[in-house]
Design a protein around this motif. Structure first.
Motif, PDB file in Angstrom:
ATOM      1  N   LEU A 500       0.842  -1.185   0.000  1.00 38.54           N
ATOM      2  CA  LEU A 500       0.000   0.000   0.000  1.00 38.54           C
ATOM      3  C   LEU A 500       0.880   1.239   0.000  1.00 38.54           C
ATOM      4  CD1 LEU A 500      -2.659  -0.960   2.666  1.00 38.54           C
ATOM      5  CD2 LEU A 500      -3.114  -0.536   0.264  1.00 38.54           C
ATOM      6  N   ASN A 501       0.415   2.232  -0.704  1.00 36.33           N
ATOM      7  CA  ASN A 501       1.108   3.516  -0.665  1.00 36.33           C
ATOM      8  C   ASN A 501       0.606   4.244   0.572  1.00 36.33           C
ATOM      9  OD1 ASN A 501       2.732   5.637  -1.429  1.00 36.33           O
ATOM     10  ND2 ASN A 501       1.132   6.560  -2.684  1.00 36.33           N
ATOM     11  N   VAL A 502       1.119   3.828   1.757  1.00 38.94           N
ATOM     12  CA  VAL A 502       0.586   4.335   3.019  1.00 38.94           C
ATOM     13  C   VAL A 502       1.329   5.593   3.437  1.00 38.94           C
ATOM     14  CG1 VAL A 502      -0.079   2.051   3.770  1.00 38.94           C
ATOM     15  CG2 VAL A 502       2.184   2.900   4.336  1.00 38.94           C
ATOM     16  N   PRO A 503       0.661   6.450   4.217  1.00 38.90           N
ATOM     17  CA  PRO A 503       1.324   7.666   4.694  1.00 38.90           C
ATOM     18  C   PRO A 503       2.330   7.339   5.785  1.00 38.90           C
ATOM     19  CG  PRO A 503      -0.858   7.485   5.652  1.00 38.90           C
ATOM     20  CD  PRO A 503      -0.733   6.368   4.658  1.00 38.90           C
ATOM     21  N   SER A 504       3.419   8.071   5.787  1.00 36.49           N
ATOM     22  CA  SER A 504       4.424   7.890   6.837  1.00 36.49           C
ATOM     23  C   SER A 504       3.994   8.629   8.094  1.00 36.49           C
ATOM     24  CB  SER A 504       5.778   8.411   6.364  1.00 36.49           C
ATOM     25  OG  SER A 504       5.719   9.815   6.160  1.00 36.49           O
ATOM     26  N   GLU A 505       4.683   8.352   9.173  1.00 33.46           N
ATOM     27  CA  GLU A 505       4.372   9.016  10.434  1.00 33.46           C
ATOM     28  C   GLU A 505       4.613  10.521  10.334  1.00 33.46           C
ATOM     29  OE1 GLU A 505       6.525   8.628  14.560  1.00 33.46           O
ATOM     30  OE2 GLU A 505       5.161   6.926  14.290  1.00 33.46           O
ATOM     31  N   GLU A 506       5.677  10.889   9.617  1.00 29.60           N
ATOM     32  CA  GLU A 506       5.953  12.316   9.442  1.00 29.60           C
ATOM     33  C   GLU A 506       4.842  13.011   8.665  1.00 29.60           C
ATOM     34  OE1 GLU A 506       8.323  14.059  10.734  1.00 29.60           O
ATOM     35  OE2 GLU A 506       9.180  12.328  11.775  1.00 29.60           O
ATOM     36  N   TRP A 507       4.290  12.308   7.665  1.00 33.49           N
ATOM     37  CA  TRP A 507       3.187  12.885   6.881  1.00 33.49           C
ATOM     38  C   TRP A 507       1.970  13.127   7.763  1.00 33.49           C
ATOM     39  CZ3 TRP A 507      -1.821  11.708   5.739  1.00 33.49           C
ATOM     40  CH2 TRP A 507      -2.413  12.366   4.642  1.00 33.49           C
ATOM     41  N   VAL A 508       1.684  12.137   8.632  1.00 31.41           N
ATOM     42  CA  VAL A 508       0.540  12.282   9.531  1.00 31.41           C
ATOM     43  C   VAL A 508       0.753  13.460  10.477  1.00 31.41           C
ATOM     44  CG1 VAL A 508      -0.842  11.145  11.301  1.00 31.41           C
ATOM     45  CG2 VAL A 508       0.049   9.818   9.386  1.00 31.41           C
ATOM     46  N   GLY A 523       3.022  28.017  21.325  1.00 31.04           N
ATOM     47  CA  GLY A 523       4.408  28.339  21.643  1.00 31.04           C
ATOM     48  C   GLY A 523       5.243  27.147  22.028  1.00 31.04           C
ATOM     49  N   ILE A 524       4.825  25.986  21.632  1.00 28.52           N
ATOM     50  CA  ILE A 524       5.591  24.782  21.949  1.00 28.52           C
ATOM     51  C   ILE A 524       6.845  24.754  21.073  1.00 28.52           C
ATOM     52  CG2 ILE A 524       5.520  22.270  21.995  1.00 28.52           C
ATOM     53  CD1 ILE A 524       2.483  22.493  22.328  1.00 28.52           C
ATOM     54  N   ASP A 525       7.985  24.458  21.700  1.00 30.65           N
ATOM     55  CA  ASP A 525       9.254  24.474  20.962  1.00 30.65           C
ATOM     56  C   ASP A 525       9.251  23.470  19.819  1.00 30.65           C
ATOM     57  OD1 ASP A 525      10.136  26.418  22.670  1.00 30.65           O
ATOM     58  OD2 ASP A 525      11.118  25.018  24.047  1.00 30.65           O
ATOM     59  N   ASP A 526       8.824  22.270  20.104  1.00 32.02           N
ATOM     60  CA  ASP A 526       8.831  21.235  19.073  1.00 32.02           C
ATOM     61  C   ASP A 526       7.500  20.490  19.131  1.00 32.02           C
ATOM     62  OD1 ASP A 526       9.399  19.420  17.142  1.00 32.02           O
ATOM     63  OD2 ASP A 526      10.908  18.321  18.279  1.00 32.02           O
ATOM     64  N   PRO A 527       6.516  20.903  18.334  1.00 29.87           N
ATOM     65  CA  PRO A 527       5.204  20.249  18.386  1.00 29.87           C
ATOM     66  C   PRO A 527       5.259  18.763  18.055  1.00 29.87           C
ATOM     67  CG  PRO A 527       5.115  22.324  17.158  1.00 29.87           C
ATOM     68  CD  PRO A 527       6.549  22.022  17.386  1.00 29.87           C
ATOM     69  N   LYS A 528       6.297  18.333  17.331  1.00 27.56           N
ATOM     70  CA  LYS A 528       6.376  16.925  16.944  1.00 27.56           C
ATOM     71  C   LYS A 528       6.487  16.005  18.149  1.00 27.56           C
ATOM     72  CE  LYS A 528       8.295  17.583  12.306  1.00 27.56           C
ATOM     73  NZ  LYS A 528       9.407  17.244  11.379  1.00 27.56           N
ATOM     74  N   THR A 529       7.078  16.506  19.237  1.00 24.45           N
ATOM     75  CA  THR A 529       7.178  15.671  20.433  1.00 24.45           C
ATOM     76  C   THR A 529       5.810  15.339  20.999  1.00 24.45           C
ATOM     77  OG1 THR A 529       7.416  17.641  21.826  1.00 24.45           O
ATOM     78  CG2 THR A 529       9.426  16.617  21.007  1.00 24.45           C
ATOM     79  N   ILE A 530       4.868  16.216  20.808  1.00 22.73           N
ATOM     80  CA  ILE A 530       3.504  15.977  21.271  1.00 22.73           C
ATOM     81  C   ILE A 530       2.708  15.184  20.229  1.00 22.73           C
ATOM     82  CG2 ILE A 530       1.352  17.092  21.965  1.00 22.73           C
ATOM     83  CD1 ILE A 530       2.995  19.461  22.908  1.00 22.73           C
ATOM     84  N   LEU A 531       2.903  15.532  18.961  1.00 22.80           N
ATOM     85  CA  LEU A 531       2.099  14.929  17.905  1.00 22.80           C
ATOM     86  C   LEU A 531       2.550  13.533  17.520  1.00 22.80           C
ATOM     87  CD1 LEU A 531       1.600  18.009  15.561  1.00 22.80           C
ATOM     88  CD2 LEU A 531       0.124  17.157  17.367  1.00 22.80           C
ATOM     89  N   ARG A 532       3.811  13.200  17.803  1.00 18.69           N
ATOM     90  CA  ARG A 532       4.304  11.877  17.394  1.00 18.69           C
ATOM     91  C   ARG A 532       3.501  10.745  18.041  1.00 18.69           C
ATOM     92  NH1 ARG A 532       8.336  10.909  14.352  1.00 18.69           N
ATOM     93  NH2 ARG A 532       9.156  13.005  14.644  1.00 18.69           N
ATOM     94  N   LEU A 534       0.435  10.851  19.025  1.00 18.66           N
ATOM     95  CA  LEU A 534      -0.878  10.887  18.400  1.00 18.66           C
ATOM     96  C   LEU A 534      -0.832  10.321  16.989  1.00 18.66           C
ATOM     97  CD1 LEU A 534      -3.841  11.748  18.551  1.00 18.66           C
ATOM     98  CD2 LEU A 534      -3.142  14.033  17.786  1.00 18.66           C
ATOM     99  N   ALA A 535       0.230  10.664  16.255  1.00 16.05           N
ATOM    100  CA  ALA A 535       0.385  10.138  14.893  1.00 16.05           C
ATOM    101  C   ALA A 535       0.605   8.628  14.918  1.00 16.05           C
ATOM    102  CB  ALA A 535       1.550  10.839  14.196  1.00 16.05           C
ATOM    103  N   SER A 536       1.389   8.153  15.875  1.00 15.04           N
ATOM    104  CA  SER A 536       1.622   6.708  15.996  1.00 15.04           C
ATOM    105  C   SER A 536       0.330   5.972  16.298  1.00 15.04           C
ATOM    106  CB  SER A 536       2.659   6.438  17.094  1.00 15.04           C
ATOM    107  OG  SER A 536       3.883   7.046  16.781  1.00 15.04           O
ATOM    108  N   TYR A 537      -0.544   6.615  17.059  1.00 13.87           N
ATOM    109  CA  TYR A 537      -1.830   5.991  17.390  1.00 13.87           C
ATOM    110  C   TYR A 537      -2.778   5.977  16.182  1.00 13.87           C
ATOM    111  CZ  TYR A 537      -6.485   5.541  19.469  1.00 13.87           C
ATOM    112  OH  TYR A 537      -7.770   5.154  19.746  1.00 13.87           O
TER     113      TYR A 537
END
Length: 789
Positions: A500-508, A523-532, A534-537
């Protein structure tokens, strides 16, 4: 009376001085003593001396032993044996009686020692001790030639009386020295304010004593210091606690330690275990639990219930508002993610929300309300449709080649070769279709193939399970999707993520940030730390969504896919069965090498080339890994001179591709030959070209005579005809050879025709052609029967 006594003395002296006329030898004396013993005139024991010339009674021997003991107070049994001249055995026996009868004596290590001797020794030791302040028991034992244990047992009851000193660790010390060292230990212990290892303190005191006393200094053992220290602690002269006999914690430090911990914990409602380790507490959890029973221990910190209440209120508010919260943002900076996870498990509102399916804990410290997650997921799900099901554009190709590839990936027919043969024998046969020149074979077999999906960057190859080789390999191409296990579950929609041409975690993550700009605005320094988290889920749910969409698409096109796949298998089966059928006729020409080469090359270039084209055109355009090697081997064999080599290479290529090639059995061979013969008969009957007729007649004759399907080029027709001579009547064979000769002549004329002679040649060609046409009925009659002539 006195006169009579004097007279008797004179008579006795005279008798002594008188010389006896009879003398007794030593032997006679011995015998006389033995006789007196036998007659019990001598009724007491007698002991022989070592020299054998004297007798001694046991009482006399004991008396002499006591005499020797009284001289110096200590005598060895060996010396007594030499002094008394009696055997050592008797000396030991009598010495035991002497010692047992006198409590002031002891028999130790072959020596009899009196208490008076030990008293004198104790006095000497005391004098020496007072002179040098310290004596080593080992040194005394060596001088006295006794063991250190014996010296200790002798000195201990005399300490404080005869010996003015203290025995400690194998050393004797004077009271003054003990008091001096005790004062040093007391001062050192009172001066310590932090925990210390006592062995290090004793080493320091030893160095200090050596510096103070110089060369005459006394070597003091650490056990002496420890004994003095234990006495001081017991008497309460120094305050503190000793752990494991070596670790000293002063009371002043323990008080300061507790005050520090109480102050920090009361101000902050938490304290870390590292802080307690730095304060010298090796078991912080047990210490804190005993001191603060109401507190809760986490992974790295200990918290007061008020800290839990604060976090509980914050998370409850976030869940009720349909939002999210990072628990670490509420907790102090020293808390880790594991601490956050543990304290969240202690929050009542969080646990009730989890049970009611109102919230999720992701990434150990993040609490998301289910409403928030669902809203984000619904919007991201719409965005993920841009990935589509086969390419980034999301548009499915409508051509049949794509459906063939999808069928190869998603469809599992689970048909084995054995099942195919069984079904053919039981009457479940496919209808044999007629072709213009070749008979088509039966369809069936265990066929599963796949193709690479162009344009998909994340495509992974699905391993193949072939019948002969069940191993999976990384190099197996996507065209090899098969499973020979009987009874395998058919599920066209159950695909691996790699297809499958599935989306990567970074894309999510990027999509969540785009659809919810609040994360960046906070104002979060790195939103990816919070979103990762959620994206993994969310990512597995998105993948399942794509799989379901793909499965639905497969279901919609199932019939068409199956029909296309069956057509592909049918073509391969027909061509490969015909190839095997024609191969059997090559055995008739093995004795003629030149003709055999011609026949092999003709079969390779005519039938085998078509078979290879059919396979290559329906496989993927790329041949990764072992598949490319197999394909090159097939091409090389196609250009060779041996059909057997080609067949072997083609089978390996088909097996590597996950395809099953039908094997020609006796029953199939009879069926194909019958169809081949019928088809040739029909072609011969309808043939109007006299040149083309010859090859078809020869092929039909070989079927009738040898039961072989011959595929012979024009160069080999003459040889094929000559080999029919012994198999036909002379008249029939003459008709065949005449026709073959006329055909060769016609072809030669047609080949030799040039410009100037074209008119003349045309007449001759027409003449020969008319001649051949006249011979055609007779030639057809050879194979079709008299009714056809």
């Amino acid at each position: 009376m006195d006169d009579e006594l004097l007279e008797l003395q004179k008579q006795f002296e005279y008798a002594q001085q008188a010389k006896s006329s009879i003398r007794l030898s030593e032997r006679n004396v011995v015998e006389l003593v033995q006789k007196l013993h036998e007659l019990h005139i001598i009724d007491f024991d007698l002991l022989h001396t070592v020299s054998g010339k004297e007798y001694i009674t046991p009482e006399q021997l004991r008396h002499e032993i006591m005499t020797e003991i009284k001289k110096v107070g200590r005598v060895s049994l060996i010396d007594l044996a030499d002094i008394t001249g009696v055997d050592l055995y008797h000396v030991e026996k009598q010495a035991e009686q002497v010692v047992s009868g006198d409590p002031g004596l002891m028999l130790i290590q072959g020596e009899i020692i009196s208490q008076s001797y030990w008293d004198s020794v104790a006095e000497e030791i005391n004098e020496r001790l007072q002179e040098c302040s310290q004596l080593a028991l080992a040194e005394l034992a060596a001088q006295l030639q006794i063991s250190s244990e014996l010296v200790t047992s002798v000195l201990e009851p005399r300490l404080g009386t005869m010996v003015k000193g203290r025995l400690e660790g194998g050393q004797l010390y004077t009271p003054a020295y003990v008091a001096r060292v005790g004062a040093m230990v007391r001062g050192a212990a009172r001066g310590i304010t932090v925990p210390i290892n006592l062995s290090a303190l004793w080493s320091t005191l030893q160095k200090l004593l050596l510096e103070m006393d110089g060369a005459t200094g006394v070597a003091v053992e650490g056990s002496f210091f420890q004994s003095l220290f234990n006495g001081l602690v017991k008497e309460g002269e120094v305050l503190g606690s000793v752990r494991a006999g070596a670790h000293w914690t002063p009371t002043v430090f323990a008080i300061a330690q507790r005050e520090c911990i109480d102050s920090f914990f009361s101000q902050n409602s938490f304290i870390s275990y590292d802080a307690l380790h730095k304060l010298g507490i090796s078991q912080p959890v047990q210490f804190l639990q005993s001191r603060y029973p109401e507190g809760k221990h986490l992974v790295t910190v200990f918290v007061h219930p008020s800290m839990i209440e604060i976090l509980d209120a914050a998370t409850e508010d976030a869940v009720e508002r349909g939002s999210w919260i990072d628990s670490l943002s509420v907790l102090p900076a020293s808390f880790g993610s594991q601490d956050a996870s543990k304290i969240l498990s202690l929050c009542p509102s969080v646990q009730s929300a989890l049970k009611a399916n109102k919230a999720l804990i992701l990434g150990e410290s993040y609490v998301f309300s289910n409403g928030f997650v669902k809203d984000v997921y619904d919007r991201v799900e719409k965005e993920v449709e841009s990935f589509g099901l086969s390419g980034s554009s999301g548009i499915m190709p409508s051509d049949d080649s794509y459906l063939i590839k999808e069928a190869k990936v998603g469809q599992d027919t689970n048909r084995s070769s054995e099942a195919s043969e069984t079904s053919s024998e039981s009457g479940h046969k496919n209808v044999l279709e007629k072709g213009s020149k070749k008979k088509r074979g039966k369809s069936g077999g265990n066929v599963k193939s796949g193709a690479t999906e162009s344009g998909a960057d994340d495509t992974e190859y699905i391993p193949t399970k072939s019948k002969k080789n069940q191993k999976r390999g990384k190099d197996t191409p996507p065209s090899q999707v098969s499973d020979s296990k009987p009874g395998a579950k058919k599920d066209g929609g159950k695909l691996q993520e790699g297809n499958l041409n599935v989306p990567s975690e970074e894309w999510v993550i990027q999509k969540i940030m785009m659809l919810n700009p609040d994360f960046e605005e906070q104002g979060i320094d790195d939103p990816k730390t919070i979103l990762r988290p959620l994206a993994s889920y969310m990512r597995p749910m998105l993948i399942n969504y794509l799989k379901e969409k793909r499965k639905a698409l497969f279901t919609e096109n199932a019939e068409k896919m199956k029909r296309l796949l069956d057509n592909l298998q049918k073509k391969l089966d027909e061509s490969f069965l015909n190839m095997q059928l024609y191969e059997k006729a090559l055995d008739l020409f093995e004795d003629d090498q030149s003709t055999s080469v011609i026949m092999h090359r003709h079969l390779l270039r005519a039938t085998a080339a078509t078979l290879v084209d059919t396979l290559f055109l329906n496989l993927a355009k790329s041949f990764p890994g072992p598949l490319s090697k197999r394909a090159l081997a097939v091409i090389e064999a196609l250009e060779g001179k041996q059909v057997e080599t080609f067949m072997s290479a083609f089978k390996e290529l088909a097996e590597e591709s996950g395809l099953h090639l039908k094997k020609l059995d006796k029953k199939l061979e009879r069926t194909l030959l019958h169809s081949y013969r019928k088809d040739l008969t029909s072609q011969v009957s309808a043939e109007t070209d006299p040149v083309s007729l010859l090859a078809k007649v020869v092929s039909l004759l070989y079927v009738q005579v040898h039961n072989k399907a011959l595929q012979a080029p024009g160069r080999a027709i003459s040889v094929a005809v000559s080999r029919l001579k012994d198999k036909m009547d002379d008249s029939a064979y003459k008709v065949l050879t005449d026709y073959q000769t006329a055909t060769v002549t016609l072809l030669a004329l047609m080949s030799a025709a040039t410009g100037d002679e074209q008119d003349c040649s045309s007449d001759r060609i027409l003449s020969k052609r008319e001649h051949l046409e006249n011979l055609m009925p007779a030639l057809k009659g050879l194979v079709l029967g008299s009714s056809q002539s």
